[in-house]
Scaffold this active site. Structure first.
Site, PDB file in Angstrom:
ATOM      1  N   LYS A 176      45.602  24.360  41.776  1.00  0.00           N
ATOM      2  CA  LYS A 176      44.968  25.244  42.753  1.00  0.00           C
ATOM      3  C   LYS A 176      45.780  25.193  44.037  1.00  0.00           C
ATOM      4  O   LYS A 176      46.453  24.202  44.312  1.00  0.00           O
ATOM      5  CB  LYS A 176      43.544  24.742  43.049  1.00  0.00           C
ATOM      6  CG  LYS A 176      42.629  25.750  43.660  1.00  0.00           C
ATOM      7  CD  LYS A 176      41.894  26.582  42.639  1.00  0.00           C
ATOM      8  CE  LYS A 176      41.030  27.625  43.302  1.00  0.00           C
ATOM      9  NZ  LYS A 176      40.301  28.441  42.339  1.00  0.00           N
TER      10      LYS A 176
ATOM     11  N   GLY B  73      26.001  35.624  47.554  1.00  0.00           N
ATOM     12  CA  GLY B  73      27.409  36.022  47.677  1.00  0.00           C
ATOM     13  C   GLY B  73      27.680  37.287  46.893  1.00  0.00           C
ATOM     14  O   GLY B  73      27.531  37.316  45.672  1.00  0.00           O
TER      15      GLY B  73
ATOM     16  N   GLY C  45      30.564  39.274  46.899  1.00  0.00           N
ATOM     17  CA  GLY C  45      31.975  39.653  47.006  1.00  0.00           C
ATOM     18  C   GLY C  45      32.504  40.181  45.690  1.00  0.00           C
ATOM     19  O   GLY C  45      31.792  40.850  44.933  1.00  0.00           O
TER      20      GLY C  45
ATOM     21  N   VAL D 125      33.095  38.922  42.782  1.00  0.00           N
ATOM     22  CA  VAL D 125      32.336  38.595  41.574  1.00  0.00           C
ATOM     23  C   VAL D 125      30.874  39.016  41.718  1.00  0.00           C
ATOM     24  O   VAL D 125      30.318  39.668  40.825  1.00  0.00           O
ATOM     25  CB  VAL D 125      32.409  37.081  41.266  1.00  0.00           C
ATOM     26  CG1 VAL D 125      31.590  36.758  40.017  1.00  0.00           C
ATOM     27  CG2 VAL D 125      33.847  36.629  41.091  1.00  0.00           C
TER      28      VAL D 125
ATOM     29  N   TYR E  46      29.273  41.228  43.395  1.00  0.00           N
ATOM     30  CA  TYR E  46      28.971  42.661  43.308  1.00  0.00           C
ATOM     31  C   TYR E  46      28.913  43.115  41.836  1.00  0.00           C
ATOM     32  O   TYR E  46      27.953  43.755  41.415  1.00  0.00           O
ATOM     33  CB  TYR E  46      30.027  43.476  44.075  1.00  0.00           C
ATOM     34  CG  TYR E  46      29.884  44.962  43.850  1.00  0.00           C
ATOM     35  CD1 TYR E  46      28.972  45.710  44.595  1.00  0.00           C
ATOM     36  CD2 TYR E  46      30.628  45.612  42.856  1.00  0.00           C
ATOM     37  CE1 TYR E  46      28.809  47.062  44.360  1.00  0.00           C
ATOM     38  CE2 TYR E  46      30.471  46.965  42.619  1.00  0.00           C
ATOM     39  CZ  TYR E  46      29.562  47.689  43.376  1.00  0.00           C
ATOM     40  OH  TYR E  46      29.396  49.030  43.126  1.00  0.00           O
TER      41      TYR E  46
END
Ligand code: NAD
Length: 359
Positions: free
Chosen positions: A80, A181, A183, A185, A187
């Site tokens: 990451k 949340g 965003g 994902v 949405y």
């Protein structure tokens, strides 16, 4: 800042601290394991309070990617990257190009893609400097593009499986889901859930996103303080990690926790608390693997979109196997998933696990 002695270090193979004076880039690349393939995992851009917070995030997220990629049965190890900065203010093409050069210097041991705060356009800049990048604009009918809709599809499939296993629901019609949340994902997850007849309660710090989802998917918008304790069947954390913690546990009304956010449990003990409260925790890195499955197909260039869809849908049976094993052994789902991932990495295996568990 201690690295080798950091409590989350977990024998990372390599840690790279990147600084580029001209563009202002400050980033950390964490390579946890290359046993199953090049370490792959998205790049997060976030305004961390300090370097230690960024280091801890990179270490936790990259180990999570090793486990995620191992259980998703893909040809990737885990890694990451985090860029320290405010995605709303500090983004420049030069910064992402400098990041691309830092990726290239890893000679293919780390492959990057989007995560929180980073978009396809940013990865296109990275791709001007290195080929070790995924999540670029889709070309033709091959796999690729923004991973978020694939992640959302996997989370939706996982919520269906969890609702069937734990709530006895044959469909999501009328099932109450809170999504934190909205965003990339969140949405798309709301869209799937709405189409399946689920009743949505949503929250985001971004008012405009709440308005859009409220309008398009008949969702009830609540404040960000109220979403975790909303009176629902399923809580889907799709913002940031550690939302299941000592403080939030007492407020939970949902019977299932199943969302896209990485590292939802602040500590493994919080997973144990969920189990003893008979709340089914769907291990985050198993349910949210859809995006990396798409990225893997894109990176190797030998997987069609239809094959990606089938692999993302396989998250359902994979989770069912984990739920059954957890019930049979009276163990937390997070413990079962961790043990399976660790075994696969130890044995260097990329073979199907559902068959093994079913036998
Ligand atoms: P995103 O940045 O597009 O969306 C995150 C949303 O959460 C934003 O709209 C933001 O305003 C909102 N948010 C932030 N803090 C909040 C809070 N306290 N309360 C409510 N809303 C808040 O990110 P994304 O790509 O949708 O990813 C969401 C989560 O899923 C992240 O944890 C990410 O690591 C994880 N994840 C994403 C993918 C992917 O394919 N994008 C894959 C695996 C895991």
């Amino acid at each position: 800042m201690k690295v080798l002695e950091h409590p989350e270090f977990d024998a990372h193979e390599r840690m790279v601290f990147c600084h580029d004076k001209a563009s202002g880039l400050n980033a950390i690349i964490a390579i946890h394991s290359t046993v199953l393939g090049p370490a792959a995992g998205g790049c997060r851009m976030w305004s961390y309070a300090n370097d230690d917070e960024a280091l801890t995030d990179a270490l936790r997220l990259s180990r999570g990617m090793s486990y995620k990629n191992a259980l998703a049965e893909i040809r990737f190890g885990g890694g990451k990257a985090v860029i320290l900065g405010d995605a709303a203010k500090d983004k420049t093409a030069e910064l992402f190009r400098a990041f691309g050069r830092a990726i290239d210097a890893q000679s293919g041991d780390y492959i990057t893609a989007e995560d929180v705060g980073v978009r396809v356009a940013d990865m296109e800049e990275v791709a001007t400097q290195t080929k070790f990048v995924s999540g670029l604009s889709q070309r033709g009918s091959s796999a690729g593009g923004d991973p978020s809709p694939w992640t959302a599809r996997g989370v939706y499939v996982g919520i269906r499986e969890a609702a069937s296993h734990h709530l006895g629901a044959s469909s999501l019609q009328g099932v109450r889901v809170a999504v934190q949340g909205l965003g990339g994902v969140g949405y798309h997850l709301c869209r799937h859930l709405h189409e399946a007849g689920a009743l949505l309660t949503v929250a985001d710090i971004n008012r405009e996103r709440c308005n859009v989802v409220g309008r398009e998917f008949a969702a009830q918008v609540v404040s960000t303080d109220d979403i975790i304790g909303a009176d629902v069947d399923v809580l889907a954390p799709c913002a940031l990690g550690a939302v299941i913690n000592e403080r939030s546990l007492g407020t939970l009304k949902a019977s299932v926790v199943a969302g896209a956010a990485n590292n939802q449990l602040a500590t493994p003990e919080d997973g144990e608390q969920l189990r003893s409260a008979n709340i089914l925790y769907v291990p985050d890195y198993v349910i949210n693997a859809g995006g990396i499955v798409s990225a893997e197909g894109e990176y190797y260039g030998d997987v069609s979109e239809a094959q990606v869809a089938a692999r993302v849908d396989a998250i359902g049976p994979r989770l069912r196997a984990i739920f059954l094993e957890a019930s049979a052994t009276d163990t937390g789902t997070h413990v079962i998933a961790d043990a399976l991932a660790q075994n696969r990495i130890r044995e260097g295996r990329v073979t199907p696990m559902v068959d093994k568990l079913a036998s």
